[in-house]
Design an enzyme around this catalytic site. Sequence first.
Site, mmCIF file in Angstrom:
data_model
loop_
_atom_site.group_PDB
_atom_site.id
_atom_site.type_symbol
_atom_site.label_atom_id
_atom_site.label_comp_id
_atom_site.label_asym_id
_atom_site.label_seq_id
_atom_site.Cartn_x
_atom_site.Cartn_y
_atom_site.Cartn_z
ATOM 1 N N TYR A 1 44.387 39.860 28.666
ATOM 2 C CA TYR A 1 44.735 40.996 29.502
ATOM 3 C C TYR A 1 45.700 41.289 28.154
ATOM 4 O O TYR A 1 46.989 41.101 27.903
ATOM 5 C CB TYR A 1 45.913 41.383 30.450
ATOM 6 N N HIS B 1 38.929 29.523 37.441
ATOM 7 C CA HIS B 1 39.822 30.200 36.702
ATOM 8 C C HIS B 1 41.688 29.509 37.089
ATOM 9 O O HIS B 1 41.930 29.899 37.924
ATOM 10 C CB HIS B 1 40.177 31.088 36.097
ATOM 11 N N TYR C 1 48.305 38.254 41.986
ATOM 12 C CA TYR C 1 47.264 37.619 41.411
ATOM 13 C C TYR C 1 45.765 36.892 42.009
ATOM 14 O O TYR C 1 45.065 37.180 41.985
ATOM 15 C CB TYR C 1 46.712 37.155 39.418
ATOM 16 N N LYS D 1 41.918 43.863 42.872
ATOM 17 C CA LYS D 1 41.976 43.998 44.128
ATOM 18 C C LYS D 1 40.921 44.557 44.333
ATOM 19 O O LYS D 1 40.617 43.977 46.037
ATOM 20 C CB LYS D 1 43.649 43.861 44.385
ATOM 21 N N PRO E 1 41.707 49.090 38.287
ATOM 22 C CA PRO E 1 40.726 47.694 38.538
ATOM 23 C C PRO E 1 41.978 46.909 38.222
ATOM 24 O O PRO E 1 41.569 45.608 38.266
ATOM 25 C CB PRO E 1 39.770 48.670 37.461
HETATM 26 C C1 PHB Z 1 36.380 42.019 36.078
HETATM 27 O O1 PHB Z 1 35.056 41.264 34.650
HETATM 28 O O2 PHB Z 1 34.987 43.130 36.001
HETATM 29 C C2 PHB Z 1 37.040 42.085 36.015
HETATM 30 C C3 PHB Z 1 37.945 41.104 35.758
HETATM 31 C C4 PHB Z 1 39.887 41.709 35.712
HETATM 32 C C5 PHB Z 1 40.300 42.554 36.434
HETATM 33 C C6 PHB Z 1 38.911 43.549 36.779
HETATM 34 C C7 PHB Z 1 38.245 43.943 35.686
HETATM 35 O O3 PHB Z 1 41.150 42.856 36.584
#
Ligand code: PHB
Length: 395
Positions: free
Chosen positions: A205, A76, A389, A301, A297
Amino acid sequence: MTAARHTTVGIIGAGPAGLLLARLLHQAGIDCLVLEHRDRAYVEQRQRAGILEQGTVDVLRACGAGERMDREGLVHDGIELRYDRRAHRLDFPALTGGRRVTVYAQTEVVKDLIALQLASGPSLLFGAQAVAVEGADTSRPRIRYRHAGRERTLTCDYVIGCDGFHGVTRSAVPEGERRTYERSYPYSWLGVLAEVPPSSDELIYAHSERGFALFSMRTPTVSRLYLQVPNGTDPADWPDDRIWEELEARAALDTPWKPARGPLTAKSVLPMRSAVTEPMRYGRILLAGDAAHIVPPTGAKGLNLAVADVTVLARALTHLHHTGSTELLDAYSDTCLRRVWRAEHFSYFMTTTLHTDAHQTPFETRLQLSQLDRIATSPHAAAELAENYTGLPLE
Ligand code: PHB
Ligand code: APR
Protein backbone atom coordinates in the site's frame (compact mmCIF):
# COMPACT_ATOMS: atom_id res chain seq x y z
CA MET A 1 -49.86 -14.08 -16.60
CA THR A 2 -48.55 -14.71 -13.07
CA ALA A 3 -47.51 -18.10 -11.69
CA ALA A 4 -47.15 -18.18 -7.85
CA ARG A 5 -44.62 -20.28 -5.96
CA HIS A 6 -43.64 -20.40 -2.27
CA THR A 7 -40.37 -20.78 -0.42
CA THR A 8 -39.41 -20.25 3.22
CA VAL A 9 -36.58 -17.82 2.48
CA GLY A 10 -36.52 -15.93 -0.82
CA ILE A 11 -33.04 -14.58 -1.58
CA ILE A 12 -32.51 -11.84 -4.16
CA GLY A 13 -29.01 -11.78 -5.66
CA ALA A 14 -26.33 -14.43 -6.25
CA GLY A 15 -23.26 -12.46 -5.21
CA PRO A 16 -21.23 -13.82 -2.30
CA ALA A 17 -23.92 -12.79 0.23
CA GLY A 18 -26.84 -14.55 -1.46
CA LEU A 19 -24.88 -17.64 -2.45
CA LEU A 20 -23.35 -18.20 0.97
CA LEU A 21 -26.63 -17.58 2.77
CA ALA A 22 -28.36 -20.14 0.53
CA ARG A 23 -25.62 -22.65 1.28
CA LEU A 24 -25.83 -22.14 5.05
CA LEU A 25 -29.66 -22.37 5.06
CA HIS A 26 -29.59 -25.47 2.86
CA GLN A 27 -27.20 -27.12 5.31
CA ALA A 28 -29.58 -26.26 8.15
CA GLY A 29 -32.48 -27.89 6.27
CA ILE A 30 -34.24 -24.59 5.52
CA ASP A 31 -35.95 -24.29 2.15
CA CYS A 32 -34.82 -21.31 0.05
CA LEU A 33 -34.57 -20.05 -3.53
CA VAL A 34 -32.08 -17.59 -5.04
CA LEU A 35 -33.12 -15.22 -7.84
CA GLU A 36 -30.27 -13.69 -9.83
CA HIS A 37 -30.82 -11.08 -12.52
CA ARG A 38 -27.64 -11.80 -14.52
CA ASP A 39 -26.39 -14.98 -16.14
CA ARG A 40 -23.83 -17.32 -14.63
CA ALA A 41 -20.90 -16.19 -16.80
CA TYR A 42 -21.45 -12.54 -15.87
CA VAL A 43 -21.63 -13.25 -12.14
CA GLU A 44 -18.50 -15.44 -12.29
CA GLN A 45 -16.41 -12.86 -14.13
CA ARG A 46 -17.05 -9.70 -12.15
CA GLN A 47 -13.66 -8.49 -10.84
CA ARG A 48 -13.71 -7.64 -7.14
CA ALA A 49 -11.23 -7.64 -4.24
CA GLY A 50 -9.60 -10.78 -2.96
CA ILE A 51 -8.55 -10.62 0.68
CA LEU A 52 -10.28 -13.08 3.00
CA GLU A 53 -10.20 -12.57 6.76
CA GLN A 54 -9.63 -15.65 8.92
CA GLY A 55 -13.32 -15.67 9.91
CA THR A 56 -14.35 -15.68 6.23
CA VAL A 57 -11.98 -18.57 5.48
CA ASP A 58 -13.40 -20.53 8.44
CA VAL A 59 -17.02 -20.03 7.31
CA LEU A 60 -16.27 -21.04 3.69
CA ARG A 61 -14.39 -24.12 4.86
CA ALA A 62 -17.15 -25.15 7.30
CA CYS A 63 -19.84 -24.96 4.60
CA GLY A 64 -17.87 -27.15 2.18
CA ALA A 65 -16.69 -24.36 -0.13
CA GLY A 66 -13.08 -24.35 1.04
CA GLU A 67 -11.42 -27.09 -0.95
CA ARG A 68 -9.99 -25.01 -3.84
CA MET A 69 -9.42 -22.03 -1.55
CA ASP A 70 -7.24 -24.22 0.69
CA ARG A 71 -5.33 -25.48 -2.35
CA GLU A 72 -4.92 -22.24 -4.31
CA GLY A 73 -5.35 -19.44 -1.77
CA LEU A 74 -2.18 -17.63 -0.68
CA VAL A 75 -1.83 -17.17 3.07
CA HIS A 76 -0.31 -13.77 3.91
CA ASP A 77 1.30 -12.83 7.19
CA GLY A 78 1.54 -9.10 6.57
CA ILE A 79 1.42 -6.09 4.30
CA GLU A 80 3.92 -3.39 3.44
CA LEU A 81 3.23 0.31 3.80
CA ARG A 82 5.26 2.70 1.67
CA TYR A 83 5.43 6.43 2.28
CA ASP A 84 8.06 9.11 2.07
CA ARG A 85 10.20 6.73 -0.05
CA ARG A 86 10.41 4.27 2.87
CA ALA A 87 8.93 0.79 3.37
CA HIS A 88 7.48 -0.56 6.58
CA ARG A 89 6.20 -4.13 7.02
CA LEU A 90 3.36 -5.02 9.38
CA ASP A 91 3.67 -8.54 10.80
CA PHE A 92 0.05 -9.62 11.35
CA PRO A 93 0.51 -12.78 13.47
CA ALA A 94 2.94 -10.96 15.78
CA LEU A 95 0.63 -7.96 16.15
CA THR A 96 -2.67 -9.84 16.52
CA GLY A 97 -1.82 -13.03 18.39
CA GLY A 98 -1.69 -15.20 15.29
CA ARG A 99 -4.19 -13.86 12.77
CA ARG A 100 -3.43 -13.78 9.03
CA VAL A 101 -5.36 -13.26 5.78
CA THR A 102 -5.82 -15.34 2.62
CA VAL A 103 -5.51 -13.96 -0.90
CA TYR A 104 -8.21 -15.70 -2.94
CA ALA A 105 -10.26 -13.69 -5.44
CA GLN A 106 -13.94 -13.03 -4.85
CA THR A 107 -14.63 -14.32 -8.38
CA GLU A 108 -13.20 -17.69 -7.30
CA VAL A 109 -15.29 -17.72 -4.10
CA VAL A 110 -18.38 -17.06 -6.23
CA LYS A 111 -17.45 -19.82 -8.73
CA ASP A 112 -16.96 -22.33 -5.89
CA LEU A 113 -20.30 -21.44 -4.26
CA ILE A 114 -22.20 -21.60 -7.57
CA ALA A 115 -20.68 -24.99 -8.46
CA LEU A 116 -21.64 -26.33 -5.03
CA GLN A 117 -25.16 -24.97 -5.25
CA LEU A 118 -25.82 -26.26 -8.77
CA ALA A 119 -24.51 -29.69 -7.73
CA SER A 120 -26.47 -30.13 -4.51
CA GLY A 121 -29.04 -27.33 -4.17
CA PRO A 122 -30.84 -25.22 -3.17
CA SER A 123 -32.41 -23.81 -6.36
CA LEU A 124 -30.72 -20.92 -8.08
CA LEU A 125 -32.39 -19.14 -11.00
CA PHE A 126 -30.19 -17.05 -13.29
CA GLY A 127 -31.85 -14.46 -15.53
CA ALA A 128 -34.49 -13.84 -12.82
CA GLN A 129 -34.88 -10.12 -12.15
CA ALA A 130 -36.72 -9.06 -9.02
CA VAL A 131 -38.82 -6.03 -9.93
CA ALA A 132 -40.53 -5.42 -6.57
CA VAL A 133 -40.73 -6.71 -3.02
CA GLU A 134 -44.14 -6.30 -1.43
CA GLY A 135 -45.85 -6.99 1.88
CA ALA A 136 -42.83 -6.38 4.12
CA ASP A 137 -45.07 -5.84 7.13
CA THR A 138 -47.26 -8.90 6.48
CA SER A 139 -46.48 -12.55 7.33
CA ARG A 140 -46.25 -13.41 3.59
CA PRO A 141 -43.91 -11.01 1.80
CA ARG A 142 -43.76 -11.44 -1.99
CA ILE A 143 -41.10 -11.00 -4.63
CA ARG A 144 -42.35 -10.09 -8.08
CA TYR A 145 -39.78 -11.12 -10.68
CA ARG A 146 -39.29 -11.63 -14.40
CA HIS A 147 -37.91 -14.90 -15.67
CA ALA A 148 -37.90 -16.35 -19.19
CA GLY A 149 -40.09 -13.54 -20.48
CA ARG A 150 -42.83 -14.00 -17.85
CA GLU A 151 -43.71 -12.13 -14.70
CA ARG A 152 -43.94 -14.38 -11.66
CA THR A 153 -44.53 -14.12 -7.93
CA LEU A 154 -42.60 -15.85 -5.19
CA THR A 155 -44.27 -15.77 -1.78
CA CYS A 156 -41.94 -16.23 1.17
CA ASP A 157 -41.83 -16.36 4.96
CA TYR A 158 -38.81 -14.02 4.75
CA VAL A 159 -37.23 -12.05 1.90
CA ILE A 160 -33.51 -11.41 2.05
CA GLY A 161 -32.11 -8.61 -0.10
CA CYS A 162 -28.61 -9.67 -1.16
CA ASP A 163 -28.98 -7.62 -4.32
CA GLY A 164 -26.03 -5.27 -3.93
CA PHE A 165 -25.87 -1.52 -3.74
CA HIS A 166 -28.18 -0.96 -6.74
CA GLY A 167 -30.73 -3.63 -5.81
CA VAL A 168 -34.49 -3.23 -5.38
CA THR A 169 -35.02 -4.69 -1.90
CA ARG A 170 -33.87 -1.63 0.04
CA SER A 171 -36.57 0.47 -1.61
CA ALA A 172 -39.26 -1.93 -0.32
CA VAL A 173 -38.59 -0.49 3.14
CA PRO A 174 -40.70 2.70 3.47
CA GLU A 175 -38.55 5.81 3.31
CA GLY A 176 -39.59 6.96 6.77
CA GLU A 177 -38.37 3.63 8.25
CA ARG A 178 -34.80 3.73 6.95
CA ARG A 179 -31.89 6.09 6.96
CA THR A 180 -28.79 6.05 4.79
CA TYR A 181 -25.49 7.55 5.96
CA GLU A 182 -23.03 8.12 3.17
CA ARG A 183 -19.83 9.75 1.98
CA SER A 184 -18.28 10.05 -1.46
CA TYR A 185 -14.59 10.52 -2.22
CA PRO A 186 -12.96 12.85 -4.74
CA TYR A 187 -11.04 10.00 -6.42
CA SER A 188 -11.47 6.54 -7.97
CA TRP A 189 -9.25 3.52 -8.58
CA LEU A 190 -7.95 2.40 -11.95
CA GLY A 191 -7.65 -1.39 -11.54
CA VAL A 192 -5.72 -3.71 -13.86
CA LEU A 193 -4.79 -7.35 -14.03
CA ALA A 194 -1.22 -8.02 -15.18
CA GLU A 195 0.10 -11.28 -16.50
CA VAL A 196 3.25 -11.11 -14.44
CA PRO A 197 4.24 -12.65 -11.09
CA PRO A 198 3.74 -10.24 -8.18
CA SER A 199 6.81 -8.06 -7.52
CA SER A 200 6.54 -8.65 -3.79
CA ASP A 201 5.40 -11.63 -1.69
CA GLU A 202 2.93 -9.41 0.16
CA LEU A 203 0.60 -6.52 -0.73
CA ILE A 204 2.11 -3.04 -0.94
CA TYR A 205 0.00 0.00 0.00
CA ALA A 206 1.82 3.12 -1.22
CA HIS A 207 1.16 6.73 -0.16
CA SER A 208 2.69 9.35 -2.42
CA GLU A 209 2.10 12.95 -3.41
CA ARG A 210 1.29 11.63 -6.90
CA GLY A 211 -1.57 9.59 -5.38
CA PHE A 212 -2.13 6.14 -3.89
CA ALA A 213 -0.98 2.86 -5.47
CA LEU A 214 -1.69 -0.73 -4.46
CA PHE A 215 0.22 -3.83 -5.54
CA SER A 216 -1.94 -6.89 -5.00
CA MET A 217 -2.15 -10.30 -6.65
CA ARG A 218 -4.52 -13.00 -7.78
CA THR A 219 -2.19 -15.99 -8.19
CA PRO A 220 1.59 -16.57 -8.19
CA THR A 221 1.56 -15.57 -11.88
CA VAL A 222 -1.10 -12.81 -12.00
CA SER A 223 -0.77 -9.38 -10.37
CA ARG A 224 -3.67 -7.08 -9.49
CA LEU A 225 -2.67 -3.42 -9.43
CA TYR A 226 -4.47 -0.21 -8.62
CA LEU A 227 -3.78 3.50 -9.07
CA GLN A 228 -5.70 6.38 -7.55
CA VAL A 229 -7.15 8.45 -10.43
CA PRO A 230 -9.53 11.43 -10.60
CA ASN A 231 -13.27 10.66 -10.71
CA GLY A 232 -14.54 10.35 -14.27
CA THR A 233 -11.20 8.97 -15.59
CA ASP A 234 -11.44 7.09 -18.89
CA PRO A 235 -9.25 3.93 -18.81
CA ALA A 236 -8.43 4.64 -22.48
CA ASP A 237 -6.34 7.61 -21.27
CA TRP A 238 -4.07 5.16 -19.47
CA PRO A 239 -1.94 3.19 -21.94
CA ASP A 240 0.05 0.34 -20.38
CA ASP A 241 3.36 2.23 -20.22
CA ARG A 242 1.79 5.15 -18.40
CA ILE A 243 0.30 2.75 -15.81
CA TRP A 244 3.63 1.01 -15.17
CA GLU A 245 5.52 4.31 -14.93
CA GLU A 246 3.02 5.70 -12.46
CA LEU A 247 3.00 2.52 -10.33
CA GLU A 248 6.78 2.65 -10.21
CA ALA A 249 6.90 6.35 -9.33
CA ARG A 250 4.31 6.11 -6.56
CA ALA A 251 5.98 3.15 -4.87
CA ALA A 252 9.56 4.46 -5.31
CA LEU A 253 12.00 3.95 -2.42
CA ASP A 254 15.37 5.52 -1.65
CA THR A 255 16.89 2.19 -2.65
CA PRO A 256 16.33 1.01 -6.26
CA TRP A 257 13.01 -0.87 -6.73
CA LYS A 258 11.20 -1.69 -9.94
CA PRO A 259 8.10 -3.88 -10.33
CA ALA A 260 8.38 -6.50 -13.06
CA ARG A 261 6.21 -5.51 -16.02
CA GLY A 262 3.89 -7.72 -18.09
CA PRO A 263 0.85 -7.52 -20.39
CA LEU A 264 -2.12 -5.73 -18.85
CA THR A 265 -5.69 -7.02 -19.15
CA ALA A 266 -9.09 -5.95 -17.76
CA LYS A 267 -8.56 -2.23 -17.17
CA SER A 268 -11.45 -0.59 -15.32
CA VAL A 269 -12.24 2.42 -13.12
CA LEU A 270 -13.92 1.86 -9.74
CA PRO A 271 -15.69 4.69 -7.93
CA MET A 272 -15.32 4.90 -4.15
CA ARG A 273 -18.11 5.36 -1.71
CA SER A 274 -19.07 4.68 1.89
CA ALA A 275 -22.74 4.07 2.73
CA VAL A 276 -24.77 2.36 5.46
CA THR A 277 -28.54 1.89 5.49
CA GLU A 278 -30.13 1.37 8.91
CA PRO A 279 -31.82 -0.71 10.14
CA MET A 280 -30.95 -3.84 8.17
CA ARG A 281 -34.40 -5.30 8.85
CA TYR A 282 -37.94 -4.13 8.30
CA GLY A 283 -40.66 -6.64 9.20
CA ARG A 284 -39.95 -9.77 7.17
CA ILE A 285 -37.45 -8.12 4.84
CA LEU A 286 -33.77 -8.26 5.76
CA LEU A 287 -30.79 -6.73 3.97
CA ALA A 288 -27.32 -8.29 3.80
CA GLY A 289 -23.99 -7.38 2.18
CA ASP A 290 -23.72 -4.50 -0.29
CA ALA A 291 -27.53 -4.09 -0.27
CA ALA A 292 -27.13 -2.60 3.21
CA HIS A 293 -23.65 -1.08 3.17
CA ILE A 294 -20.68 -0.38 0.95
CA VAL A 295 -17.09 0.57 1.74
CA PRO A 296 -14.32 2.02 -0.39
CA PRO A 297 -12.05 -0.88 -1.41
CA THR A 298 -8.94 0.22 0.58
CA GLY A 299 -8.66 -2.58 3.15
CA ALA A 300 -10.85 -5.06 1.20
CA LYS A 301 -13.70 -5.27 3.70
CA GLY A 302 -16.71 -5.58 1.31
CA LEU A 303 -16.74 -9.34 0.85
CA ASN A 304 -15.82 -10.02 4.48
CA LEU A 305 -18.70 -7.88 5.73
CA ALA A 306 -21.13 -9.70 3.41
CA VAL A 307 -19.91 -13.04 4.81
CA ALA A 308 -20.27 -11.82 8.40
CA ASP A 309 -23.84 -10.57 7.77
CA VAL A 310 -25.10 -13.82 6.28
CA THR A 311 -23.38 -15.91 8.93
CA VAL A 312 -25.29 -14.00 11.63
CA LEU A 313 -28.48 -14.21 9.56
CA ALA A 314 -28.22 -17.95 8.87
CA ARG A 315 -27.70 -18.55 12.59
CA ALA A 316 -30.78 -16.45 13.41
CA LEU A 317 -33.01 -18.19 10.83
CA THR A 318 -31.76 -21.60 11.98
CA HIS A 319 -32.55 -20.67 15.60
CA LEU A 320 -36.06 -19.66 14.51
CA HIS A 321 -36.47 -22.90 12.55
CA HIS A 322 -35.50 -25.04 15.56
CA THR A 323 -37.07 -23.13 18.44
CA GLY A 324 -39.73 -20.86 16.92
CA SER A 325 -37.99 -17.91 18.62
CA THR A 326 -37.27 -14.69 16.69
CA GLU A 327 -34.84 -13.50 19.37
CA LEU A 328 -31.72 -13.71 17.18
CA LEU A 329 -33.55 -12.36 14.14
CA ASP A 330 -34.74 -9.40 16.21
CA ALA A 331 -31.10 -8.71 17.13
CA TYR A 332 -29.82 -9.18 13.53
CA SER A 333 -29.58 -5.53 12.54
CA ASP A 334 -27.89 -4.35 15.75
CA THR A 335 -25.51 -7.32 15.79
CA CYS A 336 -24.38 -6.65 12.22
CA LEU A 337 -24.25 -2.88 12.41
CA ARG A 338 -21.61 -2.90 15.17
CA ARG A 339 -19.22 -4.74 12.89
CA VAL A 340 -20.34 -2.77 9.82
CA TRP A 341 -19.52 0.58 11.43
CA ARG A 342 -16.12 -0.68 12.59
CA ALA A 343 -15.32 -1.75 9.02
CA GLU A 344 -16.71 1.54 7.69
CA HIS A 345 -14.36 3.44 9.95
CA PHE A 346 -11.38 1.29 9.05
CA SER A 347 -12.04 1.58 5.30
CA TYR A 348 -12.46 5.34 5.63
CA PHE A 349 -9.28 5.56 7.70
CA MET A 350 -7.22 3.53 5.22
CA THR A 351 -8.64 5.53 2.31
CA THR A 352 -8.13 9.00 3.74
CA THR A 353 -4.71 8.18 5.23
CA LEU A 354 -3.28 6.74 2.01
CA HIS A 355 -4.85 8.85 -0.78
CA THR A 356 -3.67 12.33 -1.60
CA ASP A 357 -6.47 14.54 -2.82
CA ALA A 358 -5.53 17.14 -5.45
CA HIS A 359 -7.04 19.84 -3.23
CA GLN A 360 -5.45 18.83 0.05
CA THR A 361 -3.11 21.27 1.76
CA PRO A 362 0.55 20.54 2.58
CA PHE A 363 -0.60 20.57 6.22
CA GLU A 364 -2.96 17.64 5.54
CA THR A 365 -0.20 15.73 3.76
CA ARG A 366 2.05 16.17 6.82
CA LEU A 367 -0.74 14.80 9.02
CA GLN A 368 -1.00 11.70 6.81
CA LEU A 369 2.75 11.15 6.99
CA SER A 370 2.71 11.59 10.74
CA GLN A 371 -0.04 8.97 11.06
CA LEU A 372 1.87 6.52 8.85
CA ASP A 373 5.01 7.14 10.88
CA ARG A 374 3.06 6.46 14.05
CA ILE A 375 1.93 3.09 12.65
CA ALA A 376 5.53 2.30 11.70
CA THR A 377 6.94 3.15 15.13
CA SER A 378 4.24 2.28 17.67
CA PRO A 379 3.26 -1.38 18.20
CA HIS A 380 -0.09 -0.12 19.52
CA ALA A 381 -0.88 1.85 16.36
CA ALA A 382 0.34 -1.03 14.19
CA ALA A 383 -1.77 -3.54 16.15
CA GLU A 384 -4.85 -1.37 15.68
CA LEU A 385 -4.39 -1.50 11.89
CA ALA A 386 -3.50 -5.22 11.89
CA GLU A 387 -6.52 -6.22 14.03
CA ASN A 388 -8.90 -4.39 11.74
CA TYR A 389 -7.23 -5.66 8.57
CA THR A 390 -7.23 -9.32 9.62
CA GLY A 391 -10.79 -8.93 10.92
CA LEU A 392 -12.47 -9.07 14.27
CA PRO A 393 -13.51 -12.61 15.23
CA LEU A 394 -17.12 -13.52 14.37
CA GLU A 395 -19.13 -13.71 17.59
C1 PHB B 1 -7.44 -6.75 -4.47
O1 PHB B 1 -6.60 -7.64 -4.57
O2 PHB B 1 -8.31 -6.59 -5.35
C2 PHB B 1 -7.42 -5.85 -3.30
C3 PHB B 1 -6.54 -6.11 -2.27
C4 PHB B 1 -6.50 -5.27 -1.18
C5 PHB B 1 -7.31 -4.17 -1.11
C6 PHB B 1 -8.22 -3.92 -2.14
C7 PHB B 1 -8.26 -4.75 -3.23
O3 PHB B 1 -7.23 -3.36 -0.05
N1 APR C 1 -32.95 -9.11 -9.11
C1 APR C 1 -32.10 -10.16 -9.02
N2 APR C 1 -30.78 -10.02 -8.78
C2 APR C 1 -30.30 -8.78 -8.60
C3 APR C 1 -31.12 -7.64 -8.67
C4 APR C 1 -32.51 -7.85 -8.95
N3 APR C 1 -33.34 -6.83 -9.05
N4 APR C 1 -30.36 -6.52 -8.46
C5 APR C 1 -29.12 -6.97 -8.27
N5 APR C 1 -29.06 -8.32 -8.36
C6 APR C 1 -27.87 -9.18 -8.22
C7 APR C 1 -26.65 -8.67 -8.96
O1 APR C 1 -26.67 -9.05 -10.33
C8 APR C 1 -25.54 -9.34 -8.18
O2 APR C 1 -25.18 -10.60 -8.72
O3 APR C 1 -27.48 -9.17 -6.86
C9 APR C 1 -26.10 -9.55 -6.79
C10 APR C 1 -25.41 -8.69 -5.74
O4 APR C 1 -24.10 -9.17 -5.58
P1 APR C 1 -22.88 -8.26 -5.10
O5 APR C 1 -22.98 -6.92 -5.72
O6 APR C 1 -21.64 -9.06 -5.30
O7 APR C 1 -23.17 -8.03 -3.54
P2 APR C 1 -22.93 -8.96 -2.26
O8 APR C 1 -23.31 -10.38 -2.52
O9 APR C 1 -23.54 -8.22 -1.14
O10 APR C 1 -21.36 -9.03 -2.11
C11 APR C 1 -20.62 -8.04 -1.51
O11 APR C 1 -19.39 -7.70 -3.49
O12 APR C 1 -19.54 -5.51 -4.30
C12 APR C 1 -18.73 -6.46 -3.73
O13 APR C 1 -17.13 -5.30 -2.56
C13 APR C 1 -18.32 -5.95 -2.44
O14 APR C 1 -17.01 -7.72 -2.01
C14 APR C 1 -18.25 -7.18 -1.69
C15 APR C 1 -19.27 -8.07 -2.15
